[in-house]
Design an enzyme around this catalytic site. Structure first.
Site, short mmCIF file in Angstrom:
data_model
loop_
_atom_site.label_atom_id
_atom_site.label_comp_id
_atom_site.label_asym_id
_atom_site.label_seq_id
_atom_site.Cartn_x
_atom_site.Cartn_y
_atom_site.Cartn_z
N LYS A 1 45.94 32.76 43.64
CA LYS A 1 45.73 31.27 44.23
C LYS A 1 46.88 30.23 44.04
O LYS A 1 47.68 30.44 42.86
CB LYS A 1 44.56 30.79 43.45
CG LYS A 1 43.90 29.58 43.94
CD LYS A 1 42.72 28.99 42.77
CE LYS A 1 42.15 27.75 43.70
NZ LYS A 1 41.04 27.50 42.61
N SER B 1 36.95 26.27 45.70
CA SER B 1 37.92 26.08 46.30
C SER B 1 38.97 27.38 46.32
O SER B 1 39.80 27.29 47.35
CB SER B 1 38.88 24.83 45.41
OG SER B 1 39.18 25.59 44.25
N SER C 1 34.77 26.94 41.31
CA SER C 1 35.88 27.24 42.24
C SER C 1 36.22 28.80 42.33
O SER C 1 36.68 29.48 43.11
CB SER C 1 37.05 26.51 42.26
OG SER C 1 36.72 25.26 42.77
#
Length: 501
Positions: free
Chosen positions: A80, A155, A179
């Protein structure tokens, strides 16, 4: 190539260790897959094929020289784009950091590299990890491989989508209000939020420091546990890091034993607002755990109803503080620096151009909540609610070994469906936020399909009892795999390749 893409990370590690395949071959297969499908999925913000292949060659050379390597050495991973990594951009999905390359590695990044994993690239996310759909990225929207008209969660939708699209067997995420777990739920993958302090936040661009927690993502429970073992543990560079042994998450995943465990179904995390298909799959999964030997009881956590409201005061308050550093003076975007504007004007122009609408919304909310005359009424009251939520967990864990709920109230919604309704968007995290508020371990595990879309079951365990999350998740995976003929994403592969309608 398809066999390599479908293989679990554990299987790939064993195949490389036995000489059946090289890390270069495995890495090239995944790079080819990214080239073939990511134009539609859009999971990655940055891919560095040359660097990945060089890292794979280095692992192959060490293995050939007889070096003792870990079980994930040579296995590709997606990271990420919130973790600092030298030689690669770290944008956090924001235009304000477009092109920025950090001068150091995050501790979690370094541990991944030290374990010999091969980084394919950096994945897309909602800007500064603020969102539940990856529609708030400053660059583009990521699509759900199950239905590309739908969101992959957020997210960390890029990491989850990369797993579900078979672009990577492992991924890293962060979880501030869900997330990791919410994207895992809507993509049919596995995601775990470790105990707060169980993994280092050093080098992770901060959103809300008392809530953020890095964690592992995979397609199987064992893969996720193996990655957890790599990244977890005390870090003197992080003042919130816990100096305690890492729970035996890998052993728990391998045993997959829930016999004698008492699992509590949280009454408040269900009912109105939850899709019928989600609740049905959840009940079936609970029944499967009962069949595996667990005792199932219902528990009440009445203060969980305050979690969403309290979170959306505490988190924006910390956002307001943390994002003050992006001021156009030290790094990142700089707008209006032509000699005709004051420093204050450059700062205002830069933040106006560099931050997206959701980031601005949360900064404004947080600044208001912290302002003179409102601090006690808003931020202070939210912290009191947080204490009550932690108390509910403590009371529940006195009678239960772990708690169960749906991971999210709905399956993946359509892209654009909630962009004009922030409250509806925030509701995607109703089930996940309580564990961030209390700091305990939690994970999401696939438990079936509703109208053709994945559903996740959430397991919540006490602080530093992360191994229980994996024990329950692995037992569920074993029970349901016997019915499905494999893990849930196997059905997605078959659908994509004409084997299932």
């Amino acid at each position: 190539m398809s066999a390599l893409l479908q293989s679990s990370a554990a299987e790939l590690g064993r195949a490389m260790a036995s000489g059946q395949v090289s890390s270069r071959e495995v890495t090239q297969a995944h790079l080819d897959r990214i080239h073939a499908v990511d134009g539609d999925v859009r999971a990655f913000l940055h891919v560095d094929a040359e660097r990945a292949l060089a890292a794979a060659d280095a692992v192959d050379a060490r293995r050939a020289a007889g070096a003792e390597l870990g079980p994930l050495a040579g296995v590709p991973i997606a990271i990420k784009d919130i973790f600092c990594m030298t030689g690669a951009p770290t944008t956090v999905g924001s235009r304000i950091l477009e092109g920025w390359q950090p001068p150091y590695n995050a501790t979690v990044t370094q541990r991944v590299l030290d374990a010999g994993l091969v980084v394919l690239g950096k994945t897309n996310l909602d800007e500064f990890a603020m969102g539940s759909s990856t529609e708030n990225s400053g660059y583009f929207t990521t699509h759900n491989p199950w239905d590309r008209d739908r969101i992959p969660g957020g997210s960390g939708g890029g990491s989850a989508a990369a797993l579900a699209a078979f672009e990577a067997p492992l991924a890293l995420g962060t979880d501030t209000g869900g997330s990791i777990r919410q994207p895992a739920s809507v993509t049919g993958t596995v995601g775990v939020k470790p105990t707060y302090g169980g993994t280092s936040r050093y080098g992770v661009v901060a959103m809300a420091s008392s809530l953020d927690q890095p964690g592992p993502c995979g397609r199987t429970v064992l893969d996720t546990a193996l990655l957890h073992q790599v990244i977890a543990g005390w870090d003197p560079m992080d003042s919130t890091s816990i100096n305690a042994p890492v729970p035996d998450v890998v052993g728990a995943a391998r045993r997959a034993d829930v016999s004698g465990l008492r699992l509590g179904v949280v009454r408040e995390l269900g009912g109105e607002g939850y899709e019928p298909g989600v609740e049905q799959r959840f009940r079936e999964a609970v029944d499967a755990l009962a069949a595996a030997g667990a005792e199932i009881v219902e528990v009440s956590c009445p203060n969980f109803r305050y979690a969403l409201g309290a979170y959306y005061l505490i988190m924006p308050s910390e956002v307001s503080s943390n994002l003050a550093r992006f001021d156009a003076m030290r790094y990142g975007l700089r707008v209006g620096d032509d000699g005709s504007h004051s420093a204050e004007e450059v700062m205002a122009l830069t933040r106006g151009a560099g931050f997206g609408a959701e980031v601005k919304r949360r900064i404004i909310i947080g600044t208001y909540a912290l302002s003179s005359g409102y601090y006690d009424a808003y931020y202070g009251s939210a912290q009191k609610a947080r204490t009550l939520i932690a108390g509910d967990f403590e009371a529940a864990f006195e009678t239960c070994d772990a708690l169960l709920s749906p991971s999210t109230p709905t399956t993946a919604f359509r892209i654009g469906e909630r962009t004009d309704d922030p409250l509806a968007m925030y509701a995607a995290d109703l089930c996940t936020i309580p564990s961030n508020m209390a700091g305990n371990a939690a994970g999401s595990f696939p438990c079936g399909l509703a109208d053709g879309l994945p559903v996740g079951l959430q397991v919540m365990a006490p602080v530093l009892a992360d191994d229980r999350v994996y024990a329950v998740g692995a037992a569920l995976e074993r029970e349901l795999a016997a019915r499905w003929g494999g893990v849930l994403t196997d059905r997605l592969w078959a659908r994509q390749n004409g084997g299932e309608q």
